[in-house]
Design a protein around this motif. Structure first.
Motif, short mmCIF file in Angstrom:
data_model
loop_
_atom_site.label_atom_id
_atom_site.label_comp_id
_atom_site.label_asym_id
_atom_site.label_seq_id
_atom_site.Cartn_x
_atom_site.Cartn_y
_atom_site.Cartn_z
N GLY A 26 -29.66 28.70 -52.40
CA GLY A 26 -29.11 27.37 -52.69
C GLY A 26 -27.60 27.32 -52.71
O GLY A 26 -27.00 26.31 -52.35
N ILE A 27 -26.95 28.41 -53.11
CA ILE A 27 -25.50 28.41 -53.24
C ILE A 27 -24.81 28.19 -51.90
O ILE A 27 -23.73 27.61 -51.83
CB ILE A 27 -25.01 29.72 -53.90
N PHE A 28 -25.45 28.61 -50.80
CA PHE A 28 -24.85 28.46 -49.48
C PHE A 28 -24.85 27.00 -49.01
O PHE A 28 -24.18 26.66 -48.04
CB PHE A 28 -25.60 29.32 -48.46
N SER A 29 -25.60 26.15 -49.69
CA SER A 29 -25.69 24.74 -49.29
C SER A 29 -24.88 23.81 -50.18
O SER A 29 -24.84 22.60 -49.94
CB SER A 29 -27.16 24.29 -49.33
N PHE A 210 -32.09 23.57 -58.82
CA PHE A 210 -32.54 24.51 -57.80
C PHE A 210 -31.75 25.81 -57.84
O PHE A 210 -32.31 26.89 -57.76
CB PHE A 210 -32.42 23.86 -56.42
N VAL A 211 -30.43 25.69 -57.97
CA VAL A 211 -29.61 26.91 -57.93
C VAL A 211 -29.72 27.72 -59.21
O VAL A 211 -29.34 28.89 -59.23
CB VAL A 211 -28.12 26.59 -57.63
N ARG A 266 -23.34 20.45 -41.11
CA ARG A 266 -24.71 20.95 -41.08
C ARG A 266 -24.85 22.04 -42.16
O ARG A 266 -23.87 22.61 -42.62
CB ARG A 266 -25.06 21.52 -39.72
N GLN A 267 -26.10 22.32 -42.52
CA GLN A 267 -26.37 23.40 -43.45
C GLN A 267 -26.58 24.70 -42.68
O GLN A 267 -27.10 24.67 -41.57
CB GLN A 267 -27.60 23.09 -44.31
N PRO A 268 -26.16 25.85 -43.21
CA PRO A 268 -25.52 26.08 -44.51
C PRO A 268 -24.04 25.70 -44.46
O PRO A 268 -23.27 26.26 -43.67
CB PRO A 268 -25.69 27.58 -44.73
N SER A 269 -23.66 24.76 -45.29
CA SER A 269 -22.32 24.19 -45.22
C SER A 269 -21.23 25.18 -45.61
O SER A 269 -20.07 25.02 -45.21
CB SER A 269 -22.24 22.93 -46.10
N LEU A 360 -35.66 21.37 -51.32
CA LEU A 360 -34.84 21.73 -52.48
C LEU A 360 -35.16 20.83 -53.67
O LEU A 360 -35.42 21.30 -54.79
CB LEU A 360 -33.37 21.64 -52.09
N ASN A 361 -35.14 19.52 -53.44
CA ASN A 361 -35.36 18.57 -54.54
C ASN A 361 -36.79 18.61 -55.06
O ASN A 361 -37.03 18.49 -56.27
CB ASN A 361 -35.01 17.15 -54.09
N LEU A 362 -37.75 18.80 -54.16
CA LEU A 362 -39.14 18.86 -54.59
C LEU A 362 -39.41 20.14 -55.38
O LEU A 362 -40.13 20.12 -56.39
CB LEU A 362 -40.07 18.78 -53.38
N THR A 363 -38.81 21.25 -54.96
CA THR A 363 -38.91 22.50 -55.71
C THR A 363 -38.39 22.31 -57.14
O THR A 363 -39.00 22.74 -58.11
CB THR A 363 -38.11 23.62 -55.02
#
Length: 476
Positions: A26-29, A210-211, A266-269, A360-363
């Motif tokens: 998650g940190i990469f995004s 998430f993170v 784009r991700q990973p941002s 991410l949000n659903l997790t």
């Protein structure tokens, strides 16, 4: 690590375990995810809320691990002990499904990373991306079935691959800091939609959850500590270190680029931001580190996913078939169901406009429900005074921590929005079939009157969620 190893962990080792369990994909995004929602001021408020709430939750896990050491069947054991069998099942199922969905986010991020160099992968949800992710899922599946576990050297490689690129990113951003650009972005920046501060902060809430997922792991190693007091110290050291890194990764990009430009990446941002500052090698450097990190993390979480289902079956919270092991002592039936579910979610990303954000949000939403049960159980213990014949002076402190953690998890669920609660209900309602299966195996009554009411409410919410998806009221 096992108890049989006989090794006692120092404060440094415990702190490293906390840091390693919390820093994930998650940190990469973070740069783009935050820039889409807010500027530095809103980001600071969001991190203050998240860090405060998650720290309280960490202290709750630590306290329960010490006061209820016999409850080692996972976070859902607290829900069952405090609120009954069906809430316990919902907590177990929610925790399992959240880890499955989290694994899907790994594959989306891997393919999105490759998409920066090979356009055929797009944003991680093209047909080719889904095909390659599917091959990866089953390659890991059959590897684990052969009994292959993470070796120490893999953990070391993964840790280096995670931490070194992130630290270099922070250093480069710090040396490239432009105060005037940071000031322009501070209150929201230009060319971005107008939104209230509350709305800006609300949009970042689920990503902060998430993170921080994995924070419950901090208390798992308490029995290995050389000194019991090191557990609390390691939790604080690891938590502060990871929070500082996440805040820097979020804020520093605002000092080198306009918020609108970061939001459009784009991700990973993190890779895209570094590329904009130092050139194409920056994107390659971050991307390679991310790929090694995420693949290592995926192996670990694949084992965790299956272990959650396997352990729940051992404690009769899930059907007994999922407690089966193969000749290599791998939880085979649990692993099969886990990867079938992961596969279905990977296929579903084809229909999503922003697959990574959705996963991410659903997790996060699914994880918050078991967390809320844990905080509520801690409140029950403190109010009853149960286990507080030992160190009774901690009772009021623990009650305060648990109450704040409970308020935080409920607030985060509400802040995440009705959309994710309805999507969660769509998963929980049919998932109850596993509970019914398990209860019939044991010849036990399905529901108490209160549990039946909970089940009916879930079914109604799930039906409304399906209707909303069909009519377009909820978009994936």
């Amino acid at each position: 690590m096992t108890a049989a190893s006989g090794n006692k962990l120092s404060l440094f080792s415990l702190s490293a375990l906390v840091i390693g369990s919390m820093i994930g994909a998650g940190i990469f995004s973070l740069p783009r995810t935050f820039a889409m929602a807010t500027g530095p001021f809103g980001a600071l408020i969001a991190w203050l809320i998240a860090a405060g709430g998650m720290y309280m939750l960490a202290r709750v896990f630590q306290s329960l691990a010490e006061r209820k050491p016999d409850m080692d069947a996972g976070v859902y054991a607290y829900a069952r002990a405090g609120f009954g069998d069906y809430p316990g099942f919902l907590s177990a199922f929610g925790y399992w499904i959240s880890t499955c969905i989290g694994n899907v986010s790994y594959w989306v991020l891997i393919k999105s990373t490759l998409g920066a160099f090979f356009p055929i992968f797009g944003d991680g949800n093209t047909p080719i991306a889904i095909l390659v992710a599917s091959l990866g899922i089953w390659a890991f599946h059959f590897t684990i079935l052969r009994g292959v576990q993470q070796a120490a050297f893999i953990n070391q490689v993964v840790t280096i691959a995670k931490v070194v690129p992130i630290l270099i990113f922070i250093v480069v951003m710090a040396f490239s800091f432009k105060g005037d650009l940071f000031s322009v972005n501070f209150w929201g920046g230009a060319d971005m939609p107008e939104a209230s501060l509350f709305e800006q902060v609300r949009q970042t809430m689920l990503v902060t959850v998430f993170v921080f997922i994995g924070i419950e792991g901090a208390s798992v190693y308490s029995r290995y500590a050389k000194k019991r007091s090191d557990v609390g110290a390691a939790t604080i050291i690891g938590f502060v270190a990871v929070t500082a890194v996440m805040v820097l990764v979020t804020l520093l990009p605002y000092s080198v680029m306009a918020r609108a430009d970061i939001a459009g990446m784009r991700q990973p941002s993190m890779a895209t931001v570094l590329e904009a500052v130092v050139g194409h090698w920056g994107a390659i450097f971050i991307s390679l580190g991310l790929l090694v990190s995420v693949l290592g993390a995926y192996l670990a979480w694949s084992l965790i996913c299956a272990e959650v289902l396997f352990t729940a079956a051992k404690t009769k919270d899930m059907p007994r078939v999922f407690a089966r092991e193969n000749a290599n002592k791998a939880p085979s039936a649990a692993l099969w169901l886990t990867n079938i579910v992961v596969q279905l979610f990977v296929i579903s990303t084809y229909f999503s406009r922003d697959a990574f954000s959705l996963m991410l949000n659903l997790t996060s939403s699914m994880s918050l429900i078991p967390y809320a049960f844990v905080a509520a159980y801690a409140i029950l213990l403190a109010r009853r005074g149960e286990t507080y014949d030992l160190r009774p002076q901690e009772r009021s402190r623990d009650l305060t921590f648990a109450a704040i953690a409970a308020v935080y998890t409920v607030f985060m669920l509400i802040a995440g929005g009705v959309r994710y609660l309805l999507l969660a209900a769509i998963l929980y309602a049919p998932g109850t079939a596993l509970y019914i299966w398990s209860r019939r195996e044991q010849g036990r009554t399905l529901f108490t009157p209160i549990e039946l009411g909970i089940f009916i409410a879930l079914v109604v919410a799930a039906l409304y969620g399906v209707y909303s998806l069909a009519t377009g009221a909820i978009a994936l």
